[in-house]
Write a protein that holds these residues in place. Structure first.
Motif, PDB file in Angstrom:
ATOM      1  N   PRO A   1      -4.517   0.700  -0.490  1.00  0.00           N
ATOM      2  CA  PRO A   1      -4.031  -0.624  -0.916  1.00  0.00           C
ATOM      3  C   PRO A   1      -3.831  -0.662  -2.428  1.00  0.00           C
ATOM      4  CG  PRO A   1      -6.023  -0.801   0.422  1.00  0.00           C
ATOM      5  CD  PRO A   1      -5.848   0.635   0.081  1.00  0.00           C
ATOM      6  N   MET A   2      -2.816  -1.407  -2.859  1.00  0.00           N
ATOM      7  CA  MET A   2      -2.526  -1.521  -4.296  1.00  0.00           C
ATOM      8  C   MET A   2      -3.469  -2.513  -4.984  1.00  0.00           C
ATOM      9  SD  MET A   2      -0.247   0.600  -4.892  1.00  0.00           S
ATOM     10  CE  MET A   2       0.871   1.617  -3.994  1.00  0.00           C
ATOM     11  N   MET A   3      -4.065  -3.425  -4.223  1.00  0.00           N
ATOM     12  CA  MET A   3      -4.868  -4.487  -4.832  1.00  0.00           C
ATOM     13  C   MET A   3      -6.353  -4.139  -4.958  1.00  0.00           C
ATOM     14  SD  MET A   3      -2.556  -6.517  -5.470  1.00  0.00           S
ATOM     15  CE  MET A   3      -0.903  -6.921  -4.999  1.00  0.00           C
ATOM     16  N   ASN A   4      -6.835  -3.134  -4.203  1.00  0.00           N
ATOM     17  CA  ASN A   4      -8.255  -2.778  -4.274  1.00  0.00           C
ATOM     18  C   ASN A   4      -8.422  -1.315  -3.884  1.00  0.00           C
ATOM     19  OD1 ASN A   4      -8.413  -2.603  -1.352  1.00  0.00           O
ATOM     20  ND2 ASN A   4      -8.406  -4.836  -1.337  1.00  0.00           N
ATOM     21  N   ASN A   5      -9.661  -0.852  -3.862  1.00  0.00           N
ATOM     22  CA  ASN A   5      -9.956   0.550  -3.523  1.00  0.00           C
ATOM     23  C   ASN A   5     -10.499   0.707  -2.112  1.00  0.00           C
ATOM     24  OD1 ASN A   5      -9.162   1.551  -6.037  1.00  0.00           O
ATOM     25  ND2 ASN A   5     -11.162   1.091  -6.927  1.00  0.00           N
ATOM     26  N   ASN A   6     -10.222  -0.220  -1.234  1.00  0.00           N
ATOM     27  CA  ASN A   6     -10.713  -0.150   0.141  1.00  0.00           C
ATOM     28  C   ASN A   6      -9.794   0.704   1.005  1.00  0.00           C
ATOM     29  OD1 ASN A   6     -12.919  -1.771  -0.450  1.00  0.00           O
ATOM     30  ND2 ASN A   6     -11.798  -3.649  -0.013  1.00  0.00           N
TER      31      ASN A   6
ATOM     32  N   ALA B   1       0.833  -1.208   0.000  1.00  0.00           N
ATOM     33  CA  ALA B   1       0.000   0.000   0.000  1.00  0.00           C
ATOM     34  C   ALA B   1       0.864   1.253   0.000  1.00  0.00           C
ATOM     35  CB  ALA B   1      -0.906   0.002   1.223  1.00  0.00           C
ATOM     36  N   GLN B   2       0.204   2.356  -0.346  1.00  0.00           N
ATOM     37  CA  GLN B   2       0.800   3.666  -0.160  1.00  0.00           C
ATOM     38  C   GLN B   2       0.102   4.292   1.039  1.00  0.00           C
ATOM     39  OE1 GLN B   2       0.003   6.680  -3.140  1.00  0.00           O
ATOM     40  NE2 GLN B   2       1.784   7.881  -2.535  1.00  0.00           N
ATOM     41  N   ILE B   3       0.882   4.931   1.899  1.00  0.00           N
ATOM     42  CA  ILE B   3       0.323   5.609   3.072  1.00  0.00           C
ATOM     43  C   ILE B   3       0.680   7.089   2.978  1.00  0.00           C
ATOM     44  CG2 ILE B   3       0.348   5.782   5.590  1.00  0.00           C
ATOM     45  CD1 ILE B   3       0.957   2.798   5.696  1.00  0.00           C
ATOM     46  N   ILE B   4      -0.344   7.926   3.072  1.00  0.00           N
ATOM     47  CA  ILE B   4      -0.144   9.383   3.018  1.00  0.00           C
ATOM     48  C   ILE B   4      -0.653   9.975   4.329  1.00  0.00           C
ATOM     49  CG2 ILE B   4      -0.744  11.533   1.853  1.00  0.00           C
ATOM     50  CD1 ILE B   4      -1.037   9.936  -0.729  1.00  0.00           C
TER      51      ILE B   4
END
Length: 199
Positions: free
Chosen positions: A170-175, A151-154
């Motif tokens: 998350p890179m795998m979904n939009n949750n 994931a990317q965390i901002i």
């Protein structure tokens, strides 16, 4: 003649009494103003003390981010559709320590893999960057890669205090999940990290 003398005497005695009454009212108004001013001074002093404490917390948070040794302790989680979920800040957090990132969720009354009613994952951070806008608000971002998290965390840290929001993309979904709370150095956090880490 007696009437005139009586009115004259009455006027002499009544005039000082009304003057004394007017002076007493003026003194009372002055004292009330002084009390109001004292209350306002106390309010201003408390406000100034709060600002100093918040600024010290902000400086500590900035130093912790710079040292990559911090915890964002969430009091509220926001789901992908923006629904707010109040949570305990000692078990819901994002921690950056010793070049490892931990993300933990825990919900009371729910069974979960971490034994706290949620999940605990860990990963390695990369591509760390930060930017400060003209108002002094900081945006700090990085990627985290692990067996159970990619994931990317901002993180957005407000100027003037240590209140922050961190969104996990998350890179795998939009949750997306947003952690909202205070950002503190790891040494000042009171978190409880589960020993059951999902891999």
């Amino acid at each position: 003649m007696k009437k005139l003398l009586f009115l004259l005497m009455l006027g002499l005695f009544a005039f000082p009494a009304s003057e004394i009454l007017a002076q007493t009212q003026t003194q009372t108004q002055t004292q009330q103003l002084t009390k109001k001013q004292l209350r306002q001074m106390k309010r201003d002093q408390r406000k100034h003390a709060r600002q100093i404490m918040n600024q010290a917390a902000h400086e500590a948070a900035l130093t912790a981010l710079k040292d990559n040794n911090w915890v964002l302790m969430a009091t509220t989680l926001y789901g992908p559709r923006g629904q707010a979920i109040p949570v305990s800040d000692n078990t819901n957090f994002i921690q950056f320590k010793d070049n490892t990132v931990y993300v933990q969720l825990a919900f009371n009354g729910i069974a979960g893999p971490n034994g706290l009613g949620g999940i605990t994952v860990q990963g390695t951070p990369s591509n760390i960057s930060s930017q400060t806008d003209k108002y002094g608000n900081l945006t700090y971002s990085f990627y985290v890669n692990g067996t159970a998290i990619t994931a990317q965390i901002i993180i957005n840290l407000n100027n003037g205090d240590n209140y922050a929001q961190a969104t996990v993309y998350p890179m795998m979904n939009n949750n997306n999940l947003t952690f909202s709370g205070t950002l503190v150095p790891t040494s000042q956090s009171g978190i409880f990290r589960s020993g059951f880490i999902s891999y």
